[in-house]
Write a protein that holds these residues in place. Structure first.
Motif, PDB file in Angstrom:
ATOM      1  N   SER A  83       0.852  -1.204   0.000  1.00 12.72           N
ATOM      2  CA  SER A  83       0.000   0.000   0.000  1.00 12.72           C
ATOM      3  C   SER A  83       0.880   1.244   0.000  1.00 12.72           C
ATOM      4  CB  SER A  83      -0.886   0.003   1.235  1.00 12.72           C
ATOM      5  OG  SER A  83      -0.098   0.265   2.388  1.00 12.72           O
ATOM      6  N   ALA A  84       0.264   2.383  -0.308  1.00 15.41           N
ATOM      7  CA  ALA A  84       1.004   3.649  -0.297  1.00 15.41           C
ATOM      8  C   ALA A  84       1.564   3.928   1.095  1.00 15.41           C
ATOM      9  CB  ALA A  84       0.100   4.791  -0.758  1.00 15.41           C
ATOM     10  N   ASP A  85       0.784   3.650   2.135  1.00 18.45           N
ATOM     11  CA  ASP A  85       1.254   3.870   3.508  1.00 18.45           C
ATOM     12  C   ASP A  85       2.433   2.960   3.844  1.00 18.45           C
ATOM     13  OD1 ASP A  85      -0.556   5.851   4.022  1.00 18.45           O
ATOM     14  OD2 ASP A  85      -1.999   4.562   5.050  1.00 18.45           O
ATOM     15  N   ALA A  86       2.319   1.671   3.435  1.00 20.95           N
ATOM     16  CA  ALA A  86       3.409   0.727   3.723  1.00 20.95           C
ATOM     17  C   ALA A  86       4.666   1.131   2.963  1.00 20.95           C
ATOM     18  CB  ALA A  86       2.989  -0.693   3.347  1.00 20.95           C
ATOM     19  N   LEU A  87       4.494   1.579   1.730  1.00 20.42           N
ATOM     20  CA  LEU A  87       5.640   2.036   0.928  1.00 20.42           C
ATOM     21  C   LEU A  87       6.342   3.206   1.618  1.00 20.42           C
ATOM     22  CD1 LEU A  87       7.125   1.766  -1.889  1.00 20.42           C
ATOM     23  CD2 LEU A  87       5.673   3.666  -2.613  1.00 20.42           C
ATOM     24  N   ALA A  88       5.550   4.172   2.080  1.00 17.90           N
ATOM     25  CA  ALA A  88       6.114   5.358   2.738  1.00 17.90           C
ATOM     26  C   ALA A  88       6.864   4.955   4.010  1.00 17.90           C
ATOM     27  CB  ALA A  88       5.004   6.354   3.061  1.00 17.90           C
ATOM     28  N   ALA A  89       6.263   4.076   4.817  1.00 17.00           N
ATOM     29  CA  ALA A  89       6.898   3.661   6.069  1.00 17.00           C
ATOM     30  C   ALA A  89       8.179   2.874   5.788  1.00 17.00           C
ATOM     31  CB  ALA A  89       5.924   2.813   6.896  1.00 17.00           C
ATOM     32  N   LEU A 140      10.132   2.913   3.013  1.00 15.59           N
ATOM     33  CA  LEU A 140      11.179   3.731   2.449  1.00 15.59           C
ATOM     34  C   LEU A 140      11.817   4.614   3.520  1.00 15.59           C
ATOM     35  CD1 LEU A 140      11.838   5.014  -0.805  1.00 15.59           C
ATOM     36  CD2 LEU A 140      11.565   6.844   0.845  1.00 15.59           C
ATOM     37  N   SER A 141      11.000   5.213   4.359  1.00 20.07           N
ATOM     38  CA  SER A 141      11.558   6.126   5.356  1.00 20.07           C
ATOM     39  C   SER A 141      12.379   5.335   6.377  1.00 20.07           C
ATOM     40  CB  SER A 141      10.426   6.956   5.953  1.00 20.07           C
ATOM     41  OG  SER A 141      10.410   6.913   7.329  1.00 20.07           O
ATOM     42  N   SER A 142      11.927   4.152   6.755  1.00 20.53           N
ATOM     43  CA  SER A 142      12.686   3.355   7.715  1.00 20.53           C
ATOM     44  C   SER A 142      14.006   2.865   7.117  1.00 20.53           C
ATOM     45  CB  SER A 142      11.829   2.182   8.190  1.00 20.53           C
ATOM     46  OG  SER A 142      12.573   1.368   9.055  1.00 20.53           O
ATOM     47  N   VAL A 143      13.990   2.417   5.856  1.00 23.22           N
ATOM     48  CA  VAL A 143      15.226   1.959   5.221  1.00 23.22           C
ATOM     49  C   VAL A 143      16.204   3.130   5.091  1.00 23.22           C
ATOM     50  CG1 VAL A 143      16.245   1.148   3.039  1.00 23.22           C
ATOM     51  CG2 VAL A 143      14.267  -0.035   4.014  1.00 23.22           C
ATOM     52  N   LEU A 144      15.697   4.300   4.697  1.00 22.99           N
ATOM     53  CA  LEU A 144      16.583   5.451   4.548  1.00 22.99           C
ATOM     54  C   LEU A 144      17.224   5.849   5.875  1.00 22.99           C
ATOM     55  CD1 LEU A 144      14.673   7.777   2.078  1.00 22.99           C
ATOM     56  CD2 LEU A 144      17.030   6.999   1.822  1.00 22.99           C
ATOM     57  N   LEU A 187      19.585  -0.975   5.944  1.00 26.13           N
ATOM     58  CA  LEU A 187      19.114  -2.321   5.598  1.00 26.13           C
ATOM     59  C   LEU A 187      19.535  -3.377   6.618  1.00 26.13           C
ATOM     60  CD1 LEU A 187      19.847  -2.323   1.759  1.00 26.13           C
ATOM     61  CD2 LEU A 187      17.605  -2.267   2.854  1.00 26.13           C
ATOM     62  N   ARG A 188      20.474  -3.048   7.492  1.00 27.07           N
ATOM     63  CA  ARG A 188      20.920  -4.018   8.498  1.00 27.07           C
ATOM     64  C   ARG A 188      19.796  -4.383   9.443  1.00 27.07           C
ATOM     65  NH1 ARG A 188      26.440  -4.296   9.123  1.00 27.07           N
ATOM     66  NH2 ARG A 188      27.584  -2.475   8.443  1.00 27.07           N
ATOM     67  N   PRO A 189      19.855  -5.585  10.028  1.00 25.93           N
ATOM     68  CA  PRO A 189      18.884  -5.896  11.090  1.00 25.93           C
ATOM     69  C   PRO A 189      19.233  -5.071  12.327  1.00 25.93           C
ATOM     70  CG  PRO A 189      20.440  -7.718  10.780  1.00 25.93           C
ATOM     71  CD  PRO A 189      20.789  -6.678   9.766  1.00 25.93           C
ATOM     72  N   PRO A 190      18.235  -4.749  13.186  1.00 24.95           N
ATOM     73  CA  PRO A 190      18.541  -3.991  14.410  1.00 24.95           C
ATOM     74  C   PRO A 190      19.527  -4.777  15.276  1.00 24.95           C
ATOM     75  CG  PRO A 190      16.195  -4.608  14.308  1.00 24.95           C
ATOM     76  CD  PRO A 190      16.823  -5.116  13.067  1.00 24.95           C
ATOM     77  N   GLU A 191      20.385  -4.068  15.994  1.00 26.58           N
ATOM     78  CA  GLU A 191      21.313  -4.737  16.917  1.00 26.58           C
ATOM     79  C   GLU A 191      20.502  -5.536  17.942  1.00 26.58           C
ATOM     80  OE1 GLU A 191      24.636  -4.559  16.736  1.00 26.58           O
ATOM     81  OE2 GLU A 191      24.568  -3.236  14.978  1.00 26.58           O
ATOM     82  N   ASP A 225      11.790  -7.034   8.292  1.00 27.47           N
ATOM     83  CA  ASP A 225      10.458  -6.435   8.136  1.00 27.47           C
ATOM     84  C   ASP A 225      10.205  -5.907   6.730  1.00 27.47           C
ATOM     85  OD1 ASP A 225      12.348  -4.457   8.420  1.00 27.47           O
ATOM     86  OD2 ASP A 225      11.005  -3.068   9.471  1.00 27.47           O
ATOM     87  N   VAL A 226      11.181  -6.035   5.842  1.00 23.89           N
ATOM     88  CA  VAL A 226      10.991  -5.632   4.444  1.00 23.89           C
ATOM     89  C   VAL A 226      11.324  -6.839   3.564  1.00 23.89           C
ATOM     90  CG1 VAL A 226      11.628  -3.972   2.657  1.00 23.89           C
ATOM     91  CG2 VAL A 226      11.729  -3.285   5.064  1.00 23.89           C
ATOM     92  N   GLU A 227      10.432  -7.171   2.642  1.00 26.51           N
ATOM     93  CA  GLU A 227      10.636  -8.303   1.741  1.00 26.51           C
ATOM     94  C   GLU A 227      11.937  -8.127   0.939  1.00 26.51           C
ATOM     95  OE1 GLU A 227       8.786 -11.022   1.149  1.00 26.51           O
ATOM     96  OE2 GLU A 227       7.398 -10.474   2.763  1.00 26.51           O
TER      97      GLU A 227
END
Lengths: 205, 205
Positions: A184-190, A192-196, A200-204, B156-158
């Motif tokens: 969805s547009a909301d999932a895409l926005a969330a 992209l913003s989280s990856v930026l 891309l690493r997993p959280p520690e 959390d991202v495919e």
């Protein structure tokens, strides 16, 4: 004609609907290029006469103007709304909200934004659109500088380069995002913003 | 004529040099579009006759073929070399090395790669280039899946979305990166890979 037929927008008659003419024009401009598309092509695509098209739009350029205005007005309003909603908050919070708002508009107005991103400044209309686009980019770049000054962005990359990478990643969504896909547009926005911001690493652990 | 003149490549005579003809053709294709560019335009741009152009390239399509082959051969070789150099290492290490190799090629062969990224599949030549490009993309996507399976990417991202964001961010570099600017190809590769993997946040104290 069944009861639900009007919702399907019958093919061959959308020439009577201004929005449908604009949609078809944007699709043709994207597929064939603006220069290579004529009002005759558009009329043929819609299954209407040229004068049915001219009833809604005075010229091919008026169609392009309406498309670019759709993208720019929506983007401008979204960036404005994000700024108002996060007034007084740290730059990083405002930046994320603004990026996410822009991504949602891109997803919801994908054809018009795709066209906007192809504009190279070949006419007064295109140069005016580029100026409006630059105004929106400048607002994001200012938030990047604010977030950097507040210590909320990494310091080993220049704010200008961060802005470029950010615009690039957002704008490249038009090359692969499909509104009818699983995201969805909301999932895409969330996403992209989280990856930026988080990478891309997993959280520690 | 001074001793260093040949190194400057005199304007008006590069038609005698196959590489210079190709460079000028790529620049014209990017500026005006492939369809809108003719061999006459190219000859005029170079200040030579059409037959001087035809001496090196049999047709306009042969120029496009050479440009796309430059981009694809260099990208393919770089991805291959990165795979060999990191053989047996974790997917995340191989992915980073491959992304960085691709970015360096993009920076060093910016015009040819720019042209490649505009190809939409409008001819057999373009479809063949798209297949070769997809082959390279598939190798990166496989490394993303490997890194994800090894727990080195966020869950959390495919993986498919990660690949798309990654290609998008890399490919959008052609829209802003300038080889004569302050950022070297190596610095660009290191910056992009670090931002992608670690994100824009400052490191935790």
């Amino acid at each position: 004609m069944t009861a639900d037929a009007p919702a399907r927008r019958p093919r061959g008659r959308p020439g009577h609907d201004r929005a449908a003419v604009l949609r078809a024009a944007i699709d043709l401009f994207i597929r064939r290029g603006y220069d290579a598309t004529s009002i005759s092509d558009l009329a043929a695509e819609l299954g209407v006469t040229k004068s049915a098209v001219y009833h809604h739009f005075a010229s091919k350029e008026a169609l392009l103007a309406a498309a670019l205005d759709e993208a720019l007005s929506e983007l401008g309003a979204a960036v404005e709304a994000a700024a108002t909603a996060t007034d007084g908050e740290p730059g990083a919070v405002r930046l994320r909200a603004t990026v996410e708002a822009a991504v949602r508009i891109l997803a919801d107005h994908l054809p018009a934004v795709t066209l906007l991103l192809r504009v190279r400044g070949n006419s007064d209309l295109e140069r005016s659109a580029l100026r409006r686009r630059r105004h929106i980019d400048d607002r994001l770049a200012a938030l990047v500088r604010q977030a950097a000054a507040e210590g909320d962005l990494r310091t080993d990359v220049e704010p200008e380069v961060i802005s470029r990478l950010l615009f690039g990643t957002v704008n490249s969504l038009v090359d692969w995002y499909r509104p009818d896909g699983p995201l969805s547009a909301d999932a895409l926005a969330a996403t992209l913003s989280s990856v930026l911001f988080d990478g891309l690493r997993p959280p520690e652990p």
